[in-house]
Design a protein around this motif. Structure first.
Motif, short mmCIF file in Angstrom:
data_model
loop_
_atom_site.label_atom_id
_atom_site.label_comp_id
_atom_site.label_asym_id
_atom_site.label_seq_id
_atom_site.Cartn_x
_atom_site.Cartn_y
_atom_site.Cartn_z
N SER A 189 54.77 38.42 59.90
CA SER A 189 53.88 37.63 60.72
C SER A 189 53.01 38.51 61.44
O SER A 189 53.53 39.61 61.79
N PRO A 190 51.87 38.15 61.50
CA PRO A 190 50.81 39.02 62.06
C PRO A 190 51.29 39.42 63.66
O PRO A 190 50.96 40.45 64.15
N ARG A 191 51.83 38.40 64.44
CA ARG A 191 52.40 38.74 65.70
C ARG A 191 53.48 39.77 65.96
O ARG A 191 53.61 40.26 67.07
N PHE A 192 54.20 40.06 64.70
CA PHE A 192 55.27 40.69 64.83
C PHE A 192 54.66 42.46 65.02
O PHE A 192 55.46 43.04 65.47
N PHE A 193 53.59 42.53 64.49
CA PHE A 193 53.12 43.98 64.78
C PHE A 193 52.77 44.31 66.53
O PHE A 193 53.32 45.40 66.69
N TRP A 194 52.40 43.32 67.14
CA TRP A 194 51.93 43.38 68.29
C TRP A 194 53.38 43.40 68.99
O TRP A 194 53.39 44.30 70.11
N VAL A 195 54.36 42.63 68.60
CA VAL A 195 55.83 42.73 69.30
C VAL A 195 56.43 44.39 69.34
O VAL A 195 56.76 44.95 70.23
N TRP A 196 56.18 44.91 68.12
CA TRP A 196 56.43 46.35 67.92
C TRP A 196 55.76 47.24 68.80
O TRP A 196 56.52 48.29 69.51
N LEU A 197 54.46 47.12 68.97
CA LEU A 197 53.57 47.91 70.00
C LEU A 197 54.18 47.76 71.26
O LEU A 197 54.03 48.51 72.28
N ILE A 198 54.49 46.60 71.61
CA ILE A 198 54.87 46.28 72.94
C ILE A 198 56.39 47.09 73.26
O ILE A 198 56.48 47.42 74.28
N LEU A 199 57.32 46.69 72.41
CA LEU A 199 58.39 47.41 72.58
C LEU A 199 58.53 48.74 72.62
O LEU A 199 59.49 49.47 73.12
N LEU A 200 57.71 49.35 71.96
CA LEU A 200 57.61 51.03 71.81
C LEU A 200 56.67 51.55 73.00
O LEU A 200 56.22 52.61 73.05
N GLY A 201 56.31 50.56 73.77
CA GLY A 201 55.19 50.87 75.12
C GLY A 201 55.54 52.12 75.83
O GLY A 201 54.71 52.86 76.24
N VAL A 202 56.85 52.48 76.22
CA VAL A 202 57.13 53.40 77.00
C VAL A 202 56.57 54.69 76.49
O VAL A 202 56.11 55.69 77.22
N PHE A 203 57.22 55.07 75.21
CA PHE A 203 56.79 56.16 74.45
C PHE A 203 55.28 56.21 74.21
O PHE A 203 54.37 57.20 74.33
N ILE A 204 54.53 55.21 73.78
CA ILE A 204 53.23 55.20 73.39
C ILE A 204 52.25 55.59 74.49
O ILE A 204 51.32 56.35 74.57
N VAL A 205 52.68 54.72 75.75
CA VAL A 205 51.92 55.06 76.85
C VAL A 205 52.07 56.46 77.45
O VAL A 205 51.07 57.03 77.87
N ASP A 206 53.30 56.74 77.74
CA ASP A 206 53.34 58.41 78.19
C ASP A 206 52.79 59.19 77.37
O ASP A 206 51.93 60.08 77.85
N ALA A 207 53.24 59.31 76.10
CA ALA A 207 52.58 60.27 75.25
C ALA A 207 50.88 60.12 74.98
O ALA A 207 50.05 61.16 75.15
N THR A 208 50.33 58.90 74.82
CA THR A 208 49.25 58.90 74.77
C THR A 208 48.24 59.28 76.16
O THR A 208 47.26 59.95 76.05
N PHE A 209 48.55 58.75 77.06
CA PHE A 209 48.18 59.24 78.61
C PHE A 209 48.13 60.80 78.86
O PHE A 209 47.26 61.43 79.27
N THR A 210 49.26 61.39 78.57
CA THR A 210 49.44 62.73 78.69
C THR A 210 48.40 63.59 77.59
O THR A 210 47.70 64.51 78.14
#
Length: 338
Positions: free
Chosen positions: A232-253
């Protein structure tokens, strides 16, 4: 009911393997000795993440035998994960030049994308967008970034384990709510493998994960997110949201250090979670807060997106907004001397 015994068995196997790896590391003096870039102060055995790798790969074989996972998906996850784990294991026990590690990481990404059939069409504001070749290139960079950021974020006791555990349990819940129970077994078995390791890795950690385990988790979670997009196309966004803490911290840094001209491939202690752990003088509160953010904030937003309450990209923006505030508050990417 038998499937839930698989989950229990995966937990017990991981728990036992981690204990055995800890004894082995102590006997062979395979210790992570603190240095100026470390967030710990006591020499600690390393390489415990191998228990997650072995347990989960065995679980994948079982899923394949029981036809709970399509063969192409199994090959995509197992092949890419095993390659990244081997590279990480070799780097844990010696040193591999960054360019060779990166080449191996891209090889793992290409392998996974080949067996998955590439990047699934994305759903943005109700429109299905097929990025074709460009999408596959972006997906390869996404997987390489995922496995490396997971390695970067594995810097204090329990944080990488709590992240994987809460994300996998969260996405399994969403699959059940949305009527896709057949999709839960891979993330649930990963959660069980991580939980067994977490018993030994919970602050204060008795063993560290190591590059083999963190890179493996990063690429497997990344591949699982791409695979979910085909269901389901929506599930990809779901994973990105759930992984948000790591994605935001690492990418911002990373972005902040790039703009400052730092050598981004060098070890550092300038992620937000590292500044926070030093500010509070211990790892436990930071690790627990990451878990709470995942459960109390990111999971509800992801569930909102999954149940068609809001567009996926909009959901990602809403989910990430307070995480960016926290990244700024805890000076992600700032000079460590500041």
């Amino acid at each position: 009911m038998s499937e839930w015994w698989w989950v229990v068995s995966a937990f017990l196997l991981s728990l036992t393997l981690t204990a055995a790896l800890r004894r082995y590391a102590l006997s062979q003096s395979l210790m992570d000795v603190p240095n100026a870039r470390s967030s710990h102060s006591v020499p600690t055995p390393r390489g415990g993440g191998v228990s997650i790798v072995v347990t989960f790969l065995l679980a994948l074989v079982l899923l394949g035998i029981q036809q709970k996972l399509p063969v192409p998906g199994l090959i995509a996850v197992a092949g890419s994960g095993a390659l990244v784990a081997v590279i990480g294991f070799m780097d844990d026990h010696g040193h591999i030049a960054a360019r060779w590690r990166l080449l191996g990481h891209f090889a793992a990404a290409v392998w996974a994308l080949f067996w998955l059939g590439g990047l699934a069409p994305l759903e943005v504001f109700g429109q299905h967008i097929n990025l074709s070749f460009v999408g596959n290139v972006l997906a390869a960079f996404y997987l390489v970034w995922m496995l490396n950021l997971y390695n970067f974020m594995d810097g204090i006791d329990g944080i990488a384990s709590i992240e994987a555990l809460s994300v996998c349990c969260g996405v399994s819940l969403i699959y059940m709510v949305c009527g896709f129970p057949e999709l839960i077994w891979m993330p649930m078995l990963m959660a069980a493998a991580v939980a067994g390791f977490l018993v030994w890795n919970f602050p204060p950690a008795k063993i560290f994960m190591g590059d083999a385990g963190s890179g493996f988790l990063g690429v497997v979670l990344g591949v699982a997110s791409l695979q979910a997009g085909w269901a389901s196309p929506r599930f990809f966004w779901v994973w990105l949201i759930l992984l948000g803490v790591f994605i935001v911290d690492a990418t911002f840094t990373l972005i902040r250090r790039l703009f400052r001209g730092d050598k981004v491939y060098e070890a550092h202690r300038s992620h937000a979670y590292q500044f926070a752990s030093r500010q509070y003088g211990q790892h436990l509160p930071v690790t627990l807060v990451v878990g709470l953010i995942n459960v109390l904030w990111l999971l509800p937003v992801a569930l909102w997106v999954a149940t068609s309450g809001i567009d996926g990209l909009s959901g990602v923006c809403i989910a990430y907004a307070p995480l960016l505030v926290l990244a700024v508050k805890y000076r992600a990417g700032a000079l460590e001397s500041n």
